[in-house]
Design a protein around this motif. Structure first.
Motif, PDB file in Angstrom:
ATOM      1  N   LEU A  67       0.830  -1.208   0.000  1.00 26.79           N
ATOM      2  CA  LEU A  67       0.000   0.000   0.000  1.00 26.79           C
ATOM      3  C   LEU A  67       0.864   1.258   0.000  1.00 26.79           C
ATOM      4  N   ASN A  92       0.955   4.063  -2.949  1.00 28.27           N
ATOM      5  CA  ASN A  92       0.720   5.453  -2.582  1.00 28.27           C
ATOM      6  C   ASN A  92       1.843   6.350  -3.100  1.00 28.27           C
ATOM      7  N   ARG A  93       3.093   5.926  -2.937  1.00 25.17           N
ATOM      8  CA  ARG A  93       4.244   6.690  -3.418  1.00 25.17           C
ATOM      9  C   ARG A  93       4.198   6.827  -4.939  1.00 25.17           C
ATOM     10  N   ASN A 107       1.527   6.730  -6.839  1.00 24.64           N
ATOM     11  CA  ASN A 107       0.431   7.644  -7.168  1.00 24.64           C
ATOM     12  C   ASN A 107       0.828   9.091  -6.927  1.00 24.64           C
ATOM     13  N   GLN A 108       1.599   9.349  -5.879  1.00 28.23           N
ATOM     14  CA  GLN A 108       2.069  10.716  -5.629  1.00 28.23           C
ATOM     15  C   GLN A 108       2.990  11.175  -6.751  1.00 28.23           C
TER      16      GLN A 108
END
Length: 142
Positions: free
Chosen positions: A36, A40-41, A43-44
């Motif tokens: 996860l 998340n990284r 997507n950033q």
């Protein structure tokens, strides 16, 4: 009178079984957390690149709103690598329909491409078509 009373509560075996179930579930959930965080990284990074590319394309649109700038084919500088998460970006432009030209040979349509690449990262390509702005009636750009 002989009475048997049963006290309410949990036995040691029941507590150990509950603890074992909780441990198995905790390990399963905690095993997913690194994945996860990685998603998340990623997507950033995608979002940062997209925002910088959108700002670049908006500056191209602003510049190409003037007929003289469009005809000259002047592009703004590529986004700064610090805004792009270390990616290096290059810009290019083409005439996607070679037959669509003005009497002076200027293209009627320009395709602007922003390509961003980096070591160990995916390649991002943003493409946008811009039409030649119409000059004022009777003016020099007609």
């Amino acid at each position: 009178m002989n009475r048997t009373t049963r006290e309410a509560g949990l036995t040691l075996i029941e507590v150990l079984i509950a603890l074992a179930i909780f441990t198995v579930l905790s390990i399963a959930v905690l095993g997913v957390l690194p994945t996860l965080f990685k998603v998340n990284r990623s997507n950033q990074n995608d979002q940062a690149v997209t925002v910088a590319a959108k700002a670049f394309m908006e500056s191209v649109r602003t510049g190409y709103s003037a007929q003289s700038t469009f005809d000259a084919g002047t592009l703004p500088a590529a986004p700064d690598t610090s805004l792009m998460g270390g990616l290096t970006c290059t810009t290019s432009q083409t005439n996607p329909v070679p037959t669509w030209v003005t009497a002076t040979g200027s293209p009627m349509l320009r395709r602007v491409t922003l390509s961003c690449t980096g070591s160990g990262q995916p390649t991002y390509a943003f493409t946008l078509d811009f039409g030649r702005p119409v000059g004022t009636p009777g003016g020099a750009g007609s």
